[in-house]
Design a protein around this motif. Sequence first.
Motif, PDB file in Angstrom:
ATOM      1  N   THR A 110       0.838  -1.201   0.000  1.00  0.00           N
ATOM      2  CA  THR A 110       0.000   0.000   0.000  1.00  0.00           C
ATOM      3  C   THR A 110       0.875   1.254   0.000  1.00  0.00           C
ATOM      4  OG1 THR A 110      -0.181   0.392   2.399  1.00  0.00           O
ATOM      5  CG2 THR A 110      -1.618  -1.308   1.441  1.00  0.00           C
ATOM      6  N   ASN A 111       0.216   2.397  -0.144  1.00  0.00           N
ATOM      7  CA  ASN A 111       0.920   3.678  -0.119  1.00  0.00           C
ATOM      8  C   ASN A 111       0.743   4.388   1.217  1.00  0.00           C
ATOM      9  OD1 ASN A 111      -1.807   4.260  -0.415  1.00  0.00           O
ATOM     10  ND2 ASN A 111      -1.464   6.048  -1.734  1.00  0.00           N
ATOM     11  N   ALA A 112       0.567   3.601   2.284  1.00  0.00           N
ATOM     12  CA  ALA A 112       0.419   4.191   3.614  1.00  0.00           C
ATOM     13  C   ALA A 112       1.671   4.984   3.983  1.00  0.00           C
ATOM     14  CB  ALA A 112       0.167   3.100   4.652  1.00  0.00           C
ATOM     15  N   PRO A 113       1.524   6.139   4.613  1.00  0.00           N
ATOM     16  CA  PRO A 113       2.702   6.923   5.001  1.00  0.00           C
ATOM     17  C   PRO A 113       3.523   6.205   6.072  1.00  0.00           C
ATOM     18  CG  PRO A 113       0.698   7.865   5.933  1.00  0.00           C
ATOM     19  CD  PRO A 113       0.252   6.799   4.990  1.00  0.00           C
ATOM     20  N   LEU A 114       4.811   6.487   6.082  1.00  0.00           N
ATOM     21  CA  LEU A 114       5.751   5.960   7.073  1.00  0.00           C
ATOM     22  C   LEU A 114       5.919   4.451   6.992  1.00  0.00           C
ATOM     23  CD1 LEU A 114       4.598   8.008  10.216  1.00  0.00           C
ATOM     24  CD2 LEU A 114       6.422   8.572   8.609  1.00  0.00           C
ATOM     25  N   ARG A 115       5.549   3.854   5.856  1.00  0.00           N
ATOM     26  CA  ARG A 115       5.598   2.388   5.806  1.00  0.00           C
ATOM     27  C   ARG A 115       7.037   1.867   5.875  1.00  0.00           C
ATOM     28  NH1 ARG A 115       4.270   4.229   0.721  1.00  0.00           N
ATOM     29  NH2 ARG A 115       5.512   3.460  -1.040  1.00  0.00           N
ATOM     30  N   GLY A 116       8.015   2.637   5.365  1.00  0.00           N
ATOM     31  CA  GLY A 116       9.409   2.208   5.481  1.00  0.00           C
ATOM     32  C   GLY A 116       9.856   2.148   6.927  1.00  0.00           C
ATOM     33  N   LEU A 117       9.501   3.167   7.696  1.00  0.00           N
ATOM     34  CA  LEU A 117       9.840   3.189   9.115  1.00  0.00           C
ATOM     35  C   LEU A 117       9.100   2.091   9.869  1.00  0.00           C
ATOM     36  CD1 LEU A 117      11.271   4.589  11.482  1.00  0.00           C
ATOM     37  CD2 LEU A 117       9.296   6.135  11.650  1.00  0.00           C
ATOM     38  N   ILE A 118       7.833   1.891   9.508  1.00  0.00           N
ATOM     39  CA  ILE A 118       7.045   0.843  10.157  1.00  0.00           C
ATOM     40  C   ILE A 118       7.671  -0.519   9.906  1.00  0.00           C
ATOM     41  CG2 ILE A 118       4.815  -0.348  10.085  1.00  0.00           C
ATOM     42  CD1 ILE A 118       3.533   2.383   9.495  1.00  0.00           C
ATOM     43  N   GLU A 119       8.122  -0.753   8.677  1.00  0.00           N
ATOM     44  CA  GLU A 119       8.740  -2.042   8.348  1.00  0.00           C
ATOM     45  C   GLU A 119      10.014  -2.264   9.149  1.00  0.00           C
ATOM     46  OE1 GLU A 119      10.134  -4.544   4.372  1.00  0.00           O
ATOM     47  OE2 GLU A 119       9.497  -2.452   4.209  1.00  0.00           O
ATOM     48  N   LEU A 120      10.798  -1.214   9.337  1.00  0.00           N
ATOM     49  CA  LEU A 120      12.027  -1.327  10.122  1.00  0.00           C
ATOM     50  C   LEU A 120      11.714  -1.628  11.577  1.00  0.00           C
ATOM     51  CD1 LEU A 120      15.098  -1.018  10.435  1.00  0.00           C
ATOM     52  CD2 LEU A 120      14.729   1.437  10.760  1.00  0.00           C
ATOM     53  N   ILE A 121      10.747  -0.897  12.151  1.00  0.00           N
ATOM     54  CA  ILE A 121      10.415  -1.085  13.565  1.00  0.00           C
ATOM     55  C   ILE A 121       9.807  -2.465  13.802  1.00  0.00           C
ATOM     56  CG2 ILE A 121       8.973  -0.218  15.455  1.00  0.00           C
ATOM     57  CD1 ILE A 121       9.234   2.554  14.277  1.00  0.00           C
ATOM     58  N   ALA A 122       9.152  -3.034  12.792  1.00  0.00           N
ATOM     59  CA  ALA A 122       8.478  -4.319  12.967  1.00  0.00           C
ATOM     60  C   ALA A 122       9.448  -5.451  13.280  1.00  0.00           C
ATOM     61  CB  ALA A 122       7.672  -4.664  11.716  1.00  0.00           C
ATOM     62  N   ILE A 123      10.716  -5.324  12.880  1.00  0.00           N
ATOM     63  CA  ILE A 123      11.678  -6.384  13.163  1.00  0.00           C
ATOM     64  C   ILE A 123      12.553  -6.071  14.381  1.00  0.00           C
ATOM     65  CG2 ILE A 123      11.743  -7.100  10.756  1.00  0.00           C
ATOM     66  CD1 ILE A 123      14.379  -5.639  10.450  1.00  0.00           C
TER      67      ILE A 123
END
Length: 577
Positions: A110-123
Amino acid sequence: MVRGAAQAVRHPVAAASPASGWRDPLTLTVLGVAAVLAFLALYPTAMLLYGSLSTAELGQPGELTLANYVTAYTDPQTYRLLADSFLFAAGASVLSLVLAVTLAWITVRTNAPLRGLIELIAIVPNIFPPLLIAIAWTLLASPSVGLLNALIQSVSGVEKALDIYSMAGLVFVEGLILTPLAFLIVSAALRGMDPSLEESARMLGSSQWRVMRTVTLPLVRPAILAALTLNFVRALESFDTPAIIALPARIEVFTTKIYREALAAYPPDYNLAATYGVSLLVIALVFVYLYQHFTSRVEMFATVTGKGYRPGTIDLGRWRFAAAGIAVAILALIVALPVLVLFLTSLLPYYQVPTLQSLASATLKHYVYIFTNDRVYSALGTSLFLAVAGATIAMGLAALTAYITVKTRVRGRGLLEALTFLPWAFPSTALAIGLLWAYVRLPLPIYATVWILLIAYVTRFLPYGLRSVTSTIVQIHRELEEASRAAGGGFVTTLRRIVFPLLRPGLIAGWILLATIFMREFSLSLFLYSPSSEPVGPLLYFMWLDGLTGPLAALGMLVSAVSAILVLVASRYSRLA
């Protein structure tokens, strides 16, 4: 003759030639690696089985019998244990999958904002000891002193709205702990999809929901099933969360039963503990086989070829902020809330519900305590030694194993793969009981020393390092080794000058992964440690039992910070290597 020589150069590691004999370096390496892997994997397995079939006390000879299995499976409580274990594992794996799929879809497709940061924090939670996350959620949702219960009561007046000491609480916490692992598996599958298939479905008039249901989900189904099965096994063999939640709540699962029989009973019944350990191992092997089956099926669903492509993203419009909010809420449960409550607890002079008023008395005395306490200092030294020495030995063994299984055609290399498969499926508590039976009888000074911990760590987590180095070694083309041999380099020289330098990124990544795992390992350590070789994991647990909440939180923050620094340094160094 020239043609034969050329073929020998093109296939230098096909197999050791009969003329080379037993002194051939490749032959000696294969035999040595096979002997080490067989000893590490098969010896404790055989001794675990022996303990379950024997009347002998630990370290003593005895007669073979089925009495232990009769005792275990004629006890009605065993079937309640089985039901609770499967309920716990199924609930935690399903919850982790739901959260992981949601996070993966939002961050990857998706084009949700901050998804790159969210992906990093998820791990990020991978660096935190699961024991600490379980403790943090106990501090958050305890009926008596939980922060969330205090907030709910202040807002709604409802007392004890949450009770972490329940099957629901056990499933919830373990599900959060397992979510990052499922996220890595599912996000990789989503990222590897060819978006043209979804675009074709949309051109035929399918709605976004129908495309997701009929195209996207079927394509990632093997990855979803693999994540579900793997997390089921991980939950089934987990002892960190049950030690903090299930034991006080009197919920019995396999790992707590093994703990009660081996450590909490007086006198301990190691035979019955081995019996339950064998049962847990058999169940784990079945589900690990299913995991490998689902993983192998991923190739059947491959949609990406050699052509370049860019995964498409779904435009959510105004709903993209809601999607980002959902992802942030999930991350708050997995990361933010546990870290926040541990950090606040480490600053309070004694444990109390953190409020603005209580934070006025914040202090650093718990951090001073962990840096000046001899027991903490010794535990940190033991864990650092195990992390450095264990990760180094494991990665060296993993590199040799990966080279033999991937780059050679020697007979029996499939056996090496099977030997590395067994420890991966071995639950920590069951392996610990097998190691107790295995090493208590050896004349070598291994039992009740730091060396049995080192052997246990290498045995249990070697497959993690093997996977890291295997993914790198398959990228090294055979021509580089052929050039080395054509220039007169032998087997050892080729490994030292060509293969290992090219393997450096994978070796470093695997080394750091294992080092962080060894720093926070708890289940194996609790069964095998001695007072003179106590690692950080058991120390954290005993601090919790002794009510030393502040020092525990401070030590947990320190260990997590060290692990995070190791990961960041390794990531940077791997890119430079």
